[in-house]
Design a protein around this motif. Structure first.
Motif, PDB file in Angstrom:
ATOM      1  N   LEU A 153       0.835  -1.210   0.000  1.00 48.98           N
ATOM      2  CA  LEU A 153       0.000   0.000   0.000  1.00 48.98           C
ATOM      3  C   LEU A 153       0.867   1.255   0.000  1.00 48.98           C
ATOM      4  O   LEU A 153       0.572   2.227  -0.709  1.00 48.98           O
ATOM      5  N   THR A 154       1.930   1.260   0.783  1.00 55.61           N
ATOM      6  CA  THR A 154       2.752   2.470   0.890  1.00 55.61           C
ATOM      7  C   THR A 154       3.732   2.624  -0.271  1.00 55.61           C
ATOM      8  O   THR A 154       4.062   3.740  -0.655  1.00 55.61           O
ATOM      9  N   SER A 155       4.192   1.503  -0.838  1.00 56.54           N
ATOM     10  CA  SER A 155       5.174   1.581  -1.918  1.00 56.54           C
ATOM     11  C   SER A 155       4.534   1.686  -3.297  1.00 56.54           C
ATOM     12  O   SER A 155       5.150   2.198  -4.240  1.00 56.54           O
ATOM     13  N   GLY A 156       3.311   1.162  -3.434  1.00 62.08           N
ATOM     14  CA  GLY A 156       2.656   1.154  -4.737  1.00 62.08           C
ATOM     15  C   GLY A 156       3.205   0.110  -5.693  1.00 62.08           C
ATOM     16  O   GLY A 156       2.885   0.123  -6.877  1.00 62.08           O
ATOM     17  N   VAL A 157       3.995  -0.832  -5.178  1.00 61.00           N
ATOM     18  CA  VAL A 157       4.602  -1.877  -6.020  1.00 61.00           C
ATOM     19  C   VAL A 157       3.921  -3.208  -5.707  1.00 61.00           C
ATOM     20  O   VAL A 157       3.871  -3.623  -4.543  1.00 61.00           O
ATOM     21  N   PRO A 158       3.400  -3.908  -6.717  1.00 58.61           N
ATOM     22  CA  PRO A 158       2.744  -5.192  -6.453  1.00 58.61           C
ATOM     23  C   PRO A 158       3.739  -6.244  -5.993  1.00 58.61           C
ATOM     24  O   PRO A 158       4.940  -6.164  -6.288  1.00 58.61           O
ATOM     25  N   ALA A 159       3.245  -7.239  -5.271  1.00 60.95           N
ATOM     26  CA  ALA A 159       4.084  -8.330  -4.785  1.00 60.95           C
ATOM     27  C   ALA A 159       3.385  -9.655  -5.056  1.00 60.95           C
ATOM     28  O   ALA A 159       2.177  -9.781  -4.814  1.00 60.95           O
ATOM     29  N   PHE A 160       4.137 -10.620  -5.575  1.00 58.25           N
ATOM     30  CA  PHE A 160       3.583 -11.935  -5.899  1.00 58.25           C
ATOM     31  C   PHE A 160       4.427 -12.996  -5.202  1.00 58.25           C
ATOM     32  O   PHE A 160       5.654 -13.011  -5.328  1.00 58.25           O
TER      33      PHE A 160
ATOM     34  N   LEU B 187      -3.661  -0.519  -4.883  1.00 59.15           N
ATOM     35  CA  LEU B 187      -4.806   0.179  -5.469  1.00 59.15           C
ATOM     36  C   LEU B 187      -4.504   1.666  -5.449  1.00 59.15           C
ATOM     37  O   LEU B 187      -4.528   2.305  -4.396  1.00 59.15           O
ATOM     38  N   ILE B 188      -4.179   2.197  -6.627  1.00 55.71           N
ATOM     39  CA  ILE B 188      -3.770   3.599  -6.744  1.00 55.71           C
ATOM     40  C   ILE B 188      -4.758   4.325  -7.635  1.00 55.71           C
ATOM     41  O   ILE B 188      -4.976   3.928  -8.783  1.00 55.71           O
ATOM     42  N   ALA B 189      -5.377   5.369  -7.110  1.00 60.08           N
ATOM     43  CA  ALA B 189      -6.347   6.163  -7.870  1.00 60.08           C
ATOM     44  C   ALA B 189      -6.007   7.630  -7.705  1.00 60.08           C
ATOM     45  O   ALA B 189      -5.665   8.081  -6.604  1.00 60.08           O
ATOM     46  N   SER B 190      -6.087   8.368  -8.811  1.00 59.11           N
ATOM     47  CA  SER B 190      -5.779   9.803  -8.805  1.00 59.11           C
ATOM     48  C   SER B 190      -4.384  10.072  -8.246  1.00 59.11           C
ATOM     49  O   SER B 190      -4.152  11.066  -7.556  1.00 59.11           O
TER      50      SER B 190
ATOM     51  N   ALA C 176      -9.109   0.167  -8.054  1.00 58.26           N
ATOM     52  CA  ALA C 176      -8.803   1.373  -7.272  1.00 58.26           C
ATOM     53  C   ALA C 176      -9.776   2.500  -7.577  1.00 58.26           C
ATOM     54  O   ALA C 176     -10.243   3.200  -6.660  1.00 58.26           O
ATOM     55  N   LEU C 177     -10.096   2.691  -8.856  1.00 58.71           N
ATOM     56  CA  LEU C 177     -11.042   3.752  -9.218  1.00 58.71           C
ATOM     57  C   LEU C 177     -12.414   3.481  -8.611  1.00 58.71           C
ATOM     58  O   LEU C 177     -13.073   4.390  -8.090  1.00 58.71           O
TER      59      LEU C 177
ATOM     60  N   VAL D   2      -5.045   4.044  -2.311  1.00 58.17           N
ATOM     61  CA  VAL D   2      -6.319   3.965  -1.588  1.00 58.17           C
ATOM     62  C   VAL D   2      -6.498   2.612  -0.922  1.00 58.17           C
ATOM     63  O   VAL D   2      -7.431   2.422  -0.137  1.00 58.17           O
ATOM     64  N   GLY D   3      -5.617   1.646  -1.203  1.00 54.35           N
ATOM     65  CA  GLY D   3      -5.767   0.356  -0.558  1.00 54.35           C
ATOM     66  C   GLY D   3      -4.896  -0.708  -1.195  1.00 54.35           C
ATOM     67  O   GLY D   3      -4.054  -0.441  -2.054  1.00 54.35           O
ATOM     68  N   THR D   4      -5.110  -1.935  -0.749  1.00 55.95           N
ATOM     69  CA  THR D   4      -4.429  -3.116  -1.277  1.00 55.95           C
ATOM     70  C   THR D   4      -5.450  -4.222  -1.466  1.00 55.95           C
ATOM     71  O   THR D   4      -6.278  -4.461  -0.575  1.00 55.95           O
ATOM     72  N   CYS D   5      -5.391  -4.886  -2.612  1.00 60.90           N
ATOM     73  CA  CYS D   5      -6.237  -6.050  -2.858  1.00 60.90           C
ATOM     74  C   CYS D   5      -5.356  -7.291  -2.731  1.00 60.90           C
ATOM     75  O   CYS D   5      -4.363  -7.433  -3.444  1.00 60.90           O
ATOM     76  N   VAL D   6      -5.721  -8.180  -1.812  1.00 56.88           N
ATOM     77  CA  VAL D   6      -4.956  -9.402  -1.564  1.00 56.88           C
ATOM     78  C   VAL D   6      -5.740 -10.587  -2.115  1.00 56.88           C
ATOM     79  O   VAL D   6      -6.860 -10.859  -1.668  1.00 56.88           O
ATOM     80  N   LEU D   7      -5.164 -11.274  -3.110  1.00 55.57           N
ATOM     81  CA  LEU D   7      -5.746 -12.500  -3.647  1.00 55.57           C
ATOM     82  C   LEU D   7      -4.946 -13.671  -3.096  1.00 55.57           C
ATOM     83  O   LEU D   7      -3.718 -13.705  -3.214  1.00 55.57           O
ATOM     84  N   ALA D   8      -5.640 -14.634  -2.491  1.00 55.40           N
ATOM     85  CA  ALA D   8      -4.971 -15.790  -1.876  1.00 55.40           C
ATOM     86  C   ALA D   8      -5.367 -17.068  -2.605  1.00 55.40           C
ATOM     87  O   ALA D   8      -6.502 -17.207  -3.074  1.00 55.40           O
ATOM     88  N   TYR D   9      -4.412 -18.009  -2.686  1.00 59.06           N
ATOM     89  CA  TYR D   9      -4.603 -19.267  -3.403  1.00 59.06           C
ATOM     90  C   TYR D   9      -4.344 -20.432  -2.456  1.00 59.06           C
ATOM     91  O   TYR D   9      -3.385 -20.414  -1.677  1.00 59.06           O
ATOM     92  N   ALA D  10      -5.167 -21.450  -2.550  1.00 58.85           N
ATOM     93  CA  ALA D  10      -5.055 -22.595  -1.641  1.00 58.85           C
ATOM     94  C   ALA D  10      -3.852 -23.472  -1.966  1.00 58.85           C
ATOM     95  O   ALA D  10      -3.355 -24.176  -1.085  1.00 58.85           O
ATOM     96  N   GLU D  11      -3.373 -23.443  -3.213  1.00 61.46           N
ATOM     97  CA  GLU D  11      -2.229 -24.233  -3.636  1.00 61.46           C
ATOM     98  C   GLU D  11      -1.142 -23.298  -4.175  1.00 61.46           C
ATOM     99  O   GLU D  11      -1.434 -22.176  -4.572  1.00 61.46           O
ATOM    100  N   PRO D  12       0.117 -23.743  -4.181  1.00 58.00           N
ATOM    101  CA  PRO D  12       1.175 -22.922  -4.813  1.00 58.00           C
ATOM    102  C   PRO D  12       0.771 -22.542  -6.229  1.00 58.00           C
ATOM    103  O   PRO D  12       0.228 -23.359  -6.973  1.00 58.00           O
TER     104      PRO D  12
END
Length: 558
Positions: A407-414, A443-446, A479-480, A450-460
């Protein structure tokens, strides 16, 4: 037209090209004194070693940029942006609005800043856009692109060359207008510099004979995917006479190659200038390997039999998987439309959970926001125990956890496995959530987080480059929608508080009077209004009081 004009917000995308010069009526007179735009664009691309580009002209009667000439790629690749409103969130429009060079160094930056472009072109390339302007008058804009092998920053020499070329072209456009001969659209230049390359080619006949002796198939495709040459081995492997192949697109000539996933490999090779490959089944049971080698004037295709049918069978897309990435794009576009209808934050969460997460194989999600320097869990789905997701609520933004850092860096992480996550964030070893892979999307708008969306997966879960590009592009759309939803919820909460202060919690019980009240606000969807009522006891009587606030927003109610 000067830049002072205001673009219509909805003016962004108009028209689709067939890959040739546009057939629509030009909005300006034909060019005078030779192909000014084409020559200037070709010279600039050669100077900075760009592999594609386009020049836009500002329409004379509306705040719209119109593509006048394109070079290096089929115009169909840029069809959604043949007409661009000045208010559109696109690089060329931003370059004109802000009168500066706009630089995008790769697919991640494109996805974060211009998700609409990244969704349509989720490939690796860098782009520079600049305005064509003199003094207080804007004449248009241009962009050029490079493969992602380009360094992450433009060199001083490249910046100077881009600026000088644009200033020179703008000056010539200004002179043309002063003389009463404004410049208009010109034929596209699909292969700048190709003539010079051909002029230096010797032994063409011997090259053809050499290709004919090779045991594997060779094809030459132009920028539009049309076959210009095929050796005998290629015709044998494809099962098609050379006369039927020449001048046609491979996927149009061969029904078993008529698959969007295969055509997309061709697009990816041209735009990224990276070698791409795929395996296809020629009925009834012949597996063929295709390897595409791109350049700025076309592609060379090597065709051979698959080395092991069993190995290729494992690589064969199962039913419904051949167009996974393209289907994902379709779902992203569908979700984008649905997000425009989302009202509150929970609507956004539900849309992500029901329409997007299943498509990318995610089993759970968390939507994070921030307030007062701390994380706030705005919503979650898929976790059997709500406490697993809600434990992040209230964590400081400085905490060493991926949700706060993204959220603070604006860089996605996988993170493709729990091991990867715990290597960077050891504290997560003590907070298992039952998941095995994660995508943390900023989530970057304007221009602000504005936030972070976390998608989680049950398997690698592996996150290839194209999937990362799509997920990152999606984060811009989410984000919009989230920004709008947060504003709506804040206004809704404020209005509810004002409404509660205006209306009585219950009507007084008065002797001899049975009173009932029903409140039906006229504001659609808000369930609140600016009117108020009360029942007041007086000496020997009762007074019913009804009033209203001037205006229709929460400000006059306050």
């Amino acid at each position: 037209m000067t830049l002072g004009s205001v673009a219509r917000p909805c003016e962004e995308v108009v028209g689709v090209s067939d890959g040739q010069a546009s057939r629509r009526e030009p909005s300006a007179l034909a060019p005078v004194g030779g192909p000014l735009l084409s020559l200037a664009l070709a010279a600039l691309m050669e100077d900075v070693h760009a592999h594609s580009g386009a020049v836009y002209l500002l329409a004379p009667d509306e705040p719209v940029l119109e593509m006048a000439v394109m070079a290096g790629l089929p115009r169909a690749f840029a069809a959604p942006w043949e007409r661009v409103g000045l208010s559109a969130p696109l690089p060329v429009a931003e370059a004109v609005r802000e009168r500066r060079l706009v630089w995008v160094n790769g697919e991640e930056q494109m996805a974060g800043r211009y998700p609409r472009v990244a969704v349509v072109l989720p490939y690796s390339f860098a782009l520079a856009a600049l305005p064509l302007a003199c003094a207080d008058t804007v004449y248009g804009a241009l962009f050029v692109t490079w493969p992602d092998s380009h360094p992450p920053e433009l060199s001083s020499r490249e910046r100077d060359q881009l600026g000088v070329a644009c200033d020179r072209l703008a000056t010539r456009l200004a002179h043309a207008v002063e003389k009463g001969h404004p410049v208009g659209p010109e034929p596209d230049l699909p292969t700048p510099g190709a003539t010079a390359a051909m002029a230096g080619t010797l032994g063409a006949g011997e090259a053809v004979r050499m290709a004919a002796r090779l045991p594997y198939g060779l094809c030459a495709l132009d920028l539009h995917g049309r076959v210009g040459y095929a050796n005998a081995a290629a015709c044998e492997l494809l099962g098609m006479p050379v006369g039927d192949l020449l001048g046609a697109q491979l996927w149009a000539s061969l029904p078993w190659l008529n698959d969007p996933a295969y055509e997309d490999c061709y697009r990816a090779a041209l735009i990224s200038q990276h070698v791409t490959s795929f395996v296809a089944l020629r009925p009834p049971g012949d597996w063929l390997s295709f390897r595409l080698y791109p350049s700025t004037n076309g592609l060379s295709v090597r065709i051979s039999r698959a080395r092991a049918v069993s190995a290729m069978a494992r690589a064969e897309p199962r039913h419904g998987e051949a167009t996974t990435r393209l289907v994902t794009i379709s779902h992203v576009l569908s979700l984008a439309g649905a997000l425009t209808e989302a009202v509150g934050v929970q609507d956004v969460v539900q849309l992500i959970a029901s329409e997007f997460a299943p498509t990318v194989g995610s089993q759970a999600l968390i939507l994070l926001g921030s307030r007062g320097g701390r994380l706030r869990v705005l919503g979650h789905r898929g976790y059997p125990d709500a406490a697993i997701a809600e434990r992040f609520d209230g964590e400081p933004l400085t905490a060493q956890i991926p949700g706060a850092h993204v959220l603070t860096s604006g860089v996605p992480a996988f993170f493709e496995s729990r091991r990867q996550l715990e290597h960077l964030y050891p504290a997560r070893r003590t907070t298992p959530d039952g998941m095995a892979a994660w995508a943390f999307l900023p989530l970057i708008a304007s221009g602000r987080p504005v936030g972070t969306c976390v998608l989680a997966y049950a398997e690698p879960h592996a996150f290839p480059a194209d999937e990362r590009a799509i997920l990152t592009s999606l984060s811009g759309l989410i984000a919009l929608a989230l920004e709008r939803a947060l504003l709506y919820d804040a206004k809704h909460q404020l209005a509810h508080g004002l409404q509660a202060a205006l209306l009585p919690h219950s009507l007084p019980s008065l002797p001899g009077i049975e009173a009932a009240a029903r409140y039906l606000p006229a504001t659609q969807g808000m369930e609140i209004g600016g009117d108020f009522y009360d029942l007041v006891a007086t000496v020997g009587r009762a007074a019913a009081v009804i009033g209203t606030c001037r205006g229709t927003t929460s400000r006059p109610r306050g």
